[in-house]
Design an enzyme around this catalytic site. Sequence first.
Site, PDB file in Angstrom:
ATOM      1  CG  ASN A  23       6.290   5.430  -3.049  1.00 29.16           C
ATOM      2  OD1 ASN A  23       7.341   5.499  -3.667  1.00 29.16           O
ATOM      3  ND2 ASN A  23       5.324   6.318  -3.183  1.00 29.16           N
ATOM      4  N   GLY A  25       1.108   2.793  -6.926  1.00 30.36           N
ATOM      5  CA  GLY A  25       0.752   2.285  -8.242  1.00 30.36           C
ATOM      6  C   GLY A  25       1.216   0.878  -8.517  1.00 30.36           C
ATOM      7  N   GLY A  27       4.175  -0.292  -8.858  1.00 34.22           N
ATOM      8  CA  GLY A  27       5.289  -0.706  -8.015  1.00 34.22           C
ATOM      9  C   GLY A  27       4.837  -1.215  -6.669  1.00 34.22           C
ATOM     10  CE1 TYR A 173       5.297   7.676 -19.107  1.00 30.76           C
ATOM     11  CE2 TYR A 173       4.075   6.833 -20.996  1.00 30.76           C
ATOM     12  CZ  TYR A 173       4.548   6.683 -19.707  1.00 30.76           C
ATOM     13  OH  TYR A 173       4.296   5.507 -19.028  1.00 30.76           O
TER      14      TYR A 173
END
Length: 306
Positions: A23, A25, A27, A173
């Site tokens: 939904n 970025g 993607g 990360y």
Amino acid sequence: MDTWNPTDLTDLGGRTVVVTGGNAGLGYFACEQLAAAGATVVMASRNEQKANAAIAAIRQRVPAARVSFQELDLARLDSVRRAVDVLSARGSVDALLANAGVVGSAARQHTADGFELQFGTNHLGHFALTAGLLPALTAARGRVVHLGSISHRWVRLDTADLMPARYNNPRAYATSKLAVMTFGFELAARLRLLGSPVQSIVAHPGLALDMLTPLRPGIGLNNTSPAPQRRILAPVAHGKDTGAWPLVRAVADPAVDNGSYCGPDGWFQLRGRPAAVAAQPHARERNTASRLIDASEDLTGVPLEL
């Protein structure tokens, strides 16, 4: 693998692609590009309202787009299990684009199951999803694409302490992304050894920034940066739309081989055309990968059955 862009996509009609975090970025733009090529896209994300806005934005550009929503919260293993059940009931899955990811904060955060947020979401959630969907992928002779990162270069996996109590956000990360890549490459090796028709490919977007990304209605983008800042960064970065190209190529191009690493071919892999690029050797270290998979099975309670 030669130079390529989304206009080179063949007709993907009849193929079903599940995209996590579709939904926003990278993607979102992967979903838009795949839908434009005729794929049936399942947008798997946490927020149905945001997903519906993204679907509407895709349909403005691709009126005939076949895009639907599937609830999936990768930070909750019970949500992953429910999504596996629903997606498996649909039949075969031609591709899983394991795109979704979170970037943590200065303070340590946790998933619903008590894992450090970034490792738990970016790696463990996708590990459980991938393992659960392998039968559906096998039925379609499909492929899974894992989202890596250039940040894997600066960390190493300690499989005895994957989520250290001494928390450092950038390191956590990068560790989560190295785990994603290590799993992806090891999965490819095991699938090849067993003669499985499923392929496992790792892709990364380079340096993909909101400020260089074209606007889409209803899709939140922080692209209000001053023009001088955009001019400075443009030579070494690109937008999320172009950053999605390596992901889409890894999903759709039959010339991309099992075990490949797909990313921008420019300087330091920050931007450029999507091509086969080099990952650091430690991302393909198989002893570490085996220990990682054992730990992931123990932590999630999901066996990797090939």
